[in-house]
Design a protein around this motif. Sequence first.
Motif, mmCIF file in Angstrom:
data_model
loop_
_atom_site.group_PDB
_atom_site.id
_atom_site.type_symbol
_atom_site.label_atom_id
_atom_site.label_comp_id
_atom_site.label_asym_id
_atom_site.label_seq_id
_atom_site.Cartn_x
_atom_site.Cartn_y
_atom_site.Cartn_z
ATOM 1 N N LYS A 21 -11.907 89.576 63.842
ATOM 2 C CA LYS A 21 -11.954 89.775 62.199
ATOM 3 C C LYS A 21 -13.477 90.040 61.628
ATOM 4 O O LYS A 21 -13.767 90.743 60.969
ATOM 5 C CB LYS A 21 -11.419 88.709 61.528
ATOM 6 C CG LYS A 21 -9.941 88.827 61.486
ATOM 7 C CD LYS A 21 -9.117 87.622 60.730
ATOM 8 C CE LYS A 21 -7.628 87.694 60.697
ATOM 9 N NZ LYS A 21 -7.019 86.674 60.156
ATOM 10 N N SER A 22 -14.301 89.116 62.126
ATOM 11 C CA SER A 22 -15.571 88.935 61.699
ATOM 12 C C SER A 22 -16.400 90.269 62.215
ATOM 13 O O SER A 22 -17.329 90.713 61.419
ATOM 14 C CB SER A 22 -16.481 87.589 62.267
ATOM 15 O OG SER A 22 -16.451 87.753 63.667
ATOM 16 N N THR A 23 -16.119 90.858 63.370
ATOM 17 C CA THR A 23 -16.542 91.839 63.953
ATOM 18 C C THR A 23 -16.361 93.166 63.193
ATOM 19 O O THR A 23 -17.214 94.060 62.798
ATOM 20 C CB THR A 23 -16.346 92.206 65.374
ATOM 21 O OG1 THR A 23 -16.781 91.128 66.376
ATOM 22 C CG2 THR A 23 -17.306 93.262 66.062
ATOM 23 N N LYS A 24 -15.156 93.258 63.035
ATOM 24 C CA LYS A 24 -14.450 94.262 61.957
ATOM 25 C C LYS A 24 -15.294 94.248 60.704
ATOM 26 O O LYS A 24 -15.517 95.454 60.159
ATOM 27 C CB LYS A 24 -13.144 94.357 62.012
ATOM 28 C CG LYS A 24 -12.334 94.689 63.306
ATOM 29 C CD LYS A 24 -10.813 94.606 63.210
ATOM 30 C CE LYS A 24 -10.265 94.715 64.414
ATOM 31 N NZ LYS A 24 -8.553 94.665 64.542
ATOM 32 N N SER A 25 -15.321 93.181 60.217
ATOM 33 C CA SER A 25 -15.908 92.987 58.819
ATOM 34 C C SER A 25 -17.528 93.496 58.802
ATOM 35 O O SER A 25 -17.834 94.364 58.050
ATOM 36 C CB SER A 25 -15.796 91.626 58.280
ATOM 37 O OG SER A 25 -16.632 91.702 57.172
ATOM 38 N N PHE A 26 -18.098 93.135 59.682
ATOM 39 C CA PHE A 26 -19.588 93.362 60.257
ATOM 40 C C PHE A 26 -19.669 94.870 60.131
ATOM 41 O O PHE A 26 -20.416 95.578 59.459
ATOM 42 C CB PHE A 26 -20.074 92.668 61.177
ATOM 43 C CG PHE A 26 -21.246 93.284 61.730
ATOM 44 C CD1 PHE A 26 -22.387 93.027 60.939
ATOM 45 C CD2 PHE A 26 -21.525 94.187 62.872
ATOM 46 C CE1 PHE A 26 -23.957 93.521 61.333
ATOM 47 C CE2 PHE A 26 -22.814 94.527 63.366
ATOM 48 C CZ PHE A 26 -23.992 94.204 62.637
ATOM 49 N N LEU A 27 -18.893 95.731 60.912
ATOM 50 C CA LEU A 27 -18.853 97.012 61.272
ATOM 51 C C LEU A 27 -18.595 97.885 60.177
ATOM 52 O O LEU A 27 -19.189 98.968 59.858
ATOM 53 C CB LEU A 27 -17.877 97.386 62.299
ATOM 54 C CG LEU A 27 -18.439 96.908 63.813
ATOM 55 C CD1 LEU A 27 -17.495 97.436 64.717
ATOM 56 C CD2 LEU A 27 -19.783 97.454 64.149
ATOM 57 N N LYS A 28 -17.678 97.300 59.291
ATOM 58 C CA LYS A 28 -17.153 97.907 57.787
ATOM 59 C C LYS A 28 -18.375 97.791 56.979
ATOM 60 O O LYS A 28 -18.668 98.990 56.269
ATOM 61 C CB LYS A 28 -15.930 97.120 57.215
ATOM 62 C CG LYS A 28 -14.676 97.742 57.907
ATOM 63 C CD LYS A 28 -13.597 97.134 57.281
ATOM 64 C CE LYS A 28 -12.096 97.700 57.644
ATOM 65 N NZ LYS A 28 -11.053 97.184 56.837
#
Length: 127
Positions: A21-28
């Motif tokens: 989740k945190s990686t996806k949030s960062f990438l978004k």
Amino acid sequence: MSTIVKNYISSIKKQINFSDKSTKSFLKILESNVTNFVQEHPLSTYEQIEETFGAPAEVAESYLATLDLNSIKNKLKLKKRILTYLVIIFSFLAFCICGIYFWHCYNISREIPAYSVEEIEEVERIE
């Protein structure tokens, strides 16, 4: 989203090597920022994006530096464990399919006669 942005974000994803989740949030968030930059500078190139935001390896490295080392190890172990289970499951399925195939072939071969016995009778000729 332009291909330049897609290429840049996918390069960073490859460097990070796992997703949560945190990686996806960062990438978004990063994707949004890069998209805004490209919209403000329509003639921008990949190199200009790298100059502004950093090389994909540097961005990934700085993101990973913000994460807890134990959480990274756990995520990588989980990924390895899942791949191991998948290999075991597919190997078991392949073994079962081969076993069923050979069992079927064996049963068919038992139904087909391998040899036959013929009796020859002598008949007297009447002249």
